[in-house]
Write a protein that holds these residues in place. Sequence first.
Motif, PDB file in Angstrom:
ATOM      1  N   MET A  44     134.365 -18.745  -7.900  1.00  0.00           N
ATOM      2  CA  MET A  44     133.236 -18.575  -8.032  1.00  0.00           C
ATOM      3  C   MET A  44     132.040 -18.101  -7.154  1.00  0.00           C
ATOM      4  SD  MET A  44     129.917 -19.842  -8.302  1.00  0.00           S
ATOM      5  CE  MET A  44     130.090 -21.617  -7.642  1.00  0.00           C
ATOM      6  N   GLN A  45     132.164 -18.805  -6.001  1.00  0.00           N
ATOM      7  CA  GLN A  45     131.267 -18.338  -4.775  1.00  0.00           C
ATOM      8  C   GLN A  45     131.611 -17.001  -4.420  1.00  0.00           C
ATOM      9  OE1 GLN A  45     131.671 -20.691  -1.297  1.00  0.00           O
ATOM     10  NE2 GLN A  45     129.329 -21.287  -1.336  1.00  0.00           N
ATOM     11  N   GLU A  46     132.923 -16.501  -4.383  1.00  0.00           N
ATOM     12  CA  GLU A  46     133.259 -15.058  -3.985  1.00  0.00           C
ATOM     13  C   GLU A  46     132.624 -14.036  -4.895  1.00  0.00           C
ATOM     14  OE1 GLU A  46     137.319 -15.316  -3.578  1.00  0.00           O
ATOM     15  OE2 GLU A  46     137.305 -16.109  -1.524  1.00  0.00           O
TER      16      GLU A  46
ATOM     17  N   ARG B  72     125.632  -8.174  -3.757  1.00  0.00           N
ATOM     18  CA  ARG B  72     125.766  -6.904  -3.169  1.00  0.00           C
ATOM     19  C   ARG B  72     125.296  -5.699  -3.968  1.00  0.00           C
ATOM     20  NH1 ARG B  72     130.001  -9.524  -0.586  1.00  0.00           N
ATOM     21  NH2 ARG B  72     131.559  -8.665  -1.850  1.00  0.00           N
ATOM     22  N   HIS B  73     125.357  -5.992  -5.372  1.00  0.00           N
ATOM     23  CA  HIS B  73     124.797  -4.726  -6.314  1.00  0.00           C
ATOM     24  C   HIS B  73     123.564  -5.325  -7.005  1.00  0.00           C
ATOM     25  CE1 HIS B  73     126.606  -6.886  -9.625  1.00  0.00           C
ATOM     26  NE2 HIS B  73     127.852  -7.024  -9.063  1.00  0.00           N
ATOM     27  N   ASP B  74     123.103  -4.589  -8.108  1.00  0.00           N
ATOM     28  CA  ASP B  74     121.858  -4.512  -8.704  1.00  0.00           C
ATOM     29  C   ASP B  74     121.940  -4.888 -10.215  1.00  0.00           C
ATOM     30  OD1 ASP B  74     119.054  -5.186  -7.778  1.00  0.00           O
ATOM     31  OD2 ASP B  74     118.571  -3.083  -8.633  1.00  0.00           O
ATOM     32  N   HIS B  75     123.202  -5.488 -10.576  1.00  0.00           N
ATOM     33  CA  HIS B  75     123.360  -5.636 -11.911  1.00  0.00           C
ATOM     34  C   HIS B  75     122.572  -6.920 -12.240  1.00  0.00           C
ATOM     35  CE1 HIS B  75     125.917  -2.191 -12.067  1.00  0.00           C
ATOM     36  NE2 HIS B  75     127.166  -2.792 -11.628  1.00  0.00           N
ATOM     37  N   HIS B  76     122.246  -7.003 -13.578  1.00  0.00           N
ATOM     38  CA  HIS B  76     121.666  -8.127 -14.368  1.00  0.00           C
ATOM     39  C   HIS B  76     122.767  -9.136 -14.403  1.00  0.00           C
ATOM     40  CE1 HIS B  76     118.078  -6.155 -14.922  1.00  0.00           C
ATOM     41  NE2 HIS B  76     118.468  -5.388 -16.076  1.00  0.00           N
TER      42      HIS B  76
ATOM     43  N   GLY C 156     120.558 -17.999  -4.263  1.00  0.00           N
ATOM     44  CA  GLY C 156     121.646 -17.523  -3.314  1.00  0.00           C
ATOM     45  C   GLY C 156     121.869 -16.057  -3.571  1.00  0.00           C
ATOM     46  N   ILE C 157     122.095 -15.888  -4.845  1.00  0.00           N
ATOM     47  CA  ILE C 157     122.476 -14.408  -5.201  1.00  0.00           C
ATOM     48  C   ILE C 157     121.099 -13.461  -4.697  1.00  0.00           C
ATOM     49  CG2 ILE C 157     122.647 -12.664  -7.038  1.00  0.00           C
ATOM     50  CD1 ILE C 157     124.313 -14.958  -8.414  1.00  0.00           C
ATOM     51  N   HIS C 158     119.848 -13.792  -5.036  1.00  0.00           N
ATOM     52  CA  HIS C 158     118.626 -13.277  -4.684  1.00  0.00           C
ATOM     53  C   HIS C 158     118.685 -13.013  -3.224  1.00  0.00           C
ATOM     54  CE1 HIS C 158     114.474 -11.615  -4.368  1.00  0.00           C
ATOM     55  NE2 HIS C 158     114.267 -12.590  -3.511  1.00  0.00           N
ATOM     56  N   GLN C 159     118.980 -14.019  -2.414  1.00  0.00           N
ATOM     57  CA  GLN C 159     118.716 -13.906  -1.109  1.00  0.00           C
ATOM     58  C   GLN C 159     119.891 -13.037  -0.239  1.00  0.00           C
ATOM     59  OE1 GLN C 159     119.557 -17.376   2.185  1.00  0.00           O
ATOM     60  NE2 GLN C 159     117.488 -17.576   1.622  1.00  0.00           N
ATOM     61  N   GLY C 160     120.891 -13.050  -0.987  1.00  0.00           N
ATOM     62  CA  GLY C 160     122.036 -12.170  -0.546  1.00  0.00           C
ATOM     63  C   GLY C 160     121.887 -10.734  -0.830  1.00  0.00           C
TER      64      GLY C 160
END
Length: 640
Positions: free
Chosen positions: A357-359, A366-370, A387-391
Amino acid sequence: MIRERRNRAKLEQYYHKFITTGEMDPNVHPWVAESWQRSRDRGISRDAVTIKAKLTKEQLAARRQRYQAAISFLDGLYGEIRELFTTYNLSMLLLDYECYALKNYAMPFYQKTTGELEGARLTEADTGTSSISLSYRHKAPFFLFGPEMWIASCQNEEACSAPIFVDNQVKFVVTVVSIQQENLPHDTIIALVLSIKFAMEQHLSLVARLNAKHTILDAVPLAVYHILPGGEVSYANKLGLKRLAGIIPAGTTALAPAGEGPNLNEVLFNYRHTPIYKGFLGIPSYNREATWITGRKTYEDITTVVPLYDDDGEVGSIVAVSLPIEDLRTLVAHTAGYTARYSLASMVGKAGIFVAMQEKAGRAARHDHHTLLQGEAGTGKQRLAHGIHQGSSRAAGPLIAVKCSDLPPELLETELFGASAVRGEGRPGKLELANGGTLFLDEVEKLPAQLMSNLVETLIAGQLCRVGENVPRPLDIRVISASDGDLKRLTEKGNFLPALYDVLSKVVIRIPALRSRKDDIPLLAEHIIGELAGMHGMPPKKLSAEAAELIMSYEWPGNIKQLQSVIEQAFFRTAGDTISAKDITIPGETGLSRAWKEDKAAFIEAWNAAGGNISRLANMLDVSRVTLYRYLKKYGLDKE
């Protein structure tokens, strides 16, 4: 370039020699010689000026508006020296950086009327050799004697041109032409042009600096004022003007010469008790809370007042800078929720299901999909969204969170889309605030049906309209939504809009329940203890083997949030550096699961153990939310 007086007859000979034989006399000025040769090679007519390129009336008007500062300055200067131009038959022309004639002063140029000449392009390619083309090409002042002009009909004139530099770039060319050379020495014309050049460059440089300062002052979230003795406002920035608009009488300007601006002494009932009045007594104030009482409203600001002293050491005026307290509160509230507080690395675990899940979350960042996050209450969907936003590439942008179950539909619509200023409460919504960043929609399944339709249209169109207006505003956001249930199944049952599901679920990440990765529980507990110690500045603590075994034996229906609540209680309950099994209270171990239906105290204890989270409590007690809402009402408790 200052040039000595040349013999007119010899200059005429040089010109005719070149025209008839093509031979260049060595006495011709090098710049002029090169220009003659280029003019001849281009086949430019020597008989009269032919206008090859000219701005339309609309284009000329637009350029004049753009260069109003330069034109206004030259208008004023010409008004002061008009008599000199009339007496000595002088004329003057202002051109822009492309050599288009912006305005003609006094007599016409090139035997053209003002209407013919203004808006015309006068480069070397258009008119051949002239003081304008030479000054423009070499970026230096240049005096051109009549016989050196390429156009024969203009050779009874002498001209001096100079480039006008602003920020080290040529922005304009000004030229002065003399017809009666014997009445006015050519060096006087040169002095006049150089004086105009110096004064104009100084003026435009000052205007540019002032414009930059005005732009800066308008951009800051502070009201800035310059106030004269007696309370007259001589300057206010954009926010200051807006504040004054609610104070001063309608139609009064807030940016006016002395004696014409609004007078705060007349509109502030408590003027003599404000930091402004004390500022004129030489008493500065810094970040002081101030109250402004007017006939319309009472304002509260954080204000700084700095006295400005004149040459005699007296206070000549003051500068006041203020921040409305309501704006400060909004700014603080927004700042608290605008940045990611967690990284993907802050989610710990070694179980295969969790690592996978974390991977996947790392790839999603790294991409911009919803992205749609699914998992039981308390599994860490909010932390994963952070975490997704910060990365992501949007990390520098805002992270705005909206809990869809917190507000009734009519308020939620305004919360998301904002309100029109026409309604008297103009403000951006969370969608607009998230521009350039991420919008986190928690409990997205609770969105009202009408809002679902509006939201999907907005996200597809990439623009929104605030509630109550039809003004489209550009929208650039990434949506991370979270659902405690299976959103696809809810969609199939008709409880969620399929079009919105399709938009939000470009990537679906399922977060495993804690009971499916029990080996991670001690690791999570240690991580929680470390965060608590760092947050509160306390020494770190550790779990005993028995305590670790105890927490691994429980199913944790409330997942990580429930675990965190239990570990937090044990952390503060433990006096030493080791948390033992007796320091840990497992939810339900005192029979709460059986007693809560009849015992209010038991229900409250379970409610507190769930951290006031209705979804977590439903999982803990294995009942529906509807049932719990009924018991909340029965026991007189409010859902947080």
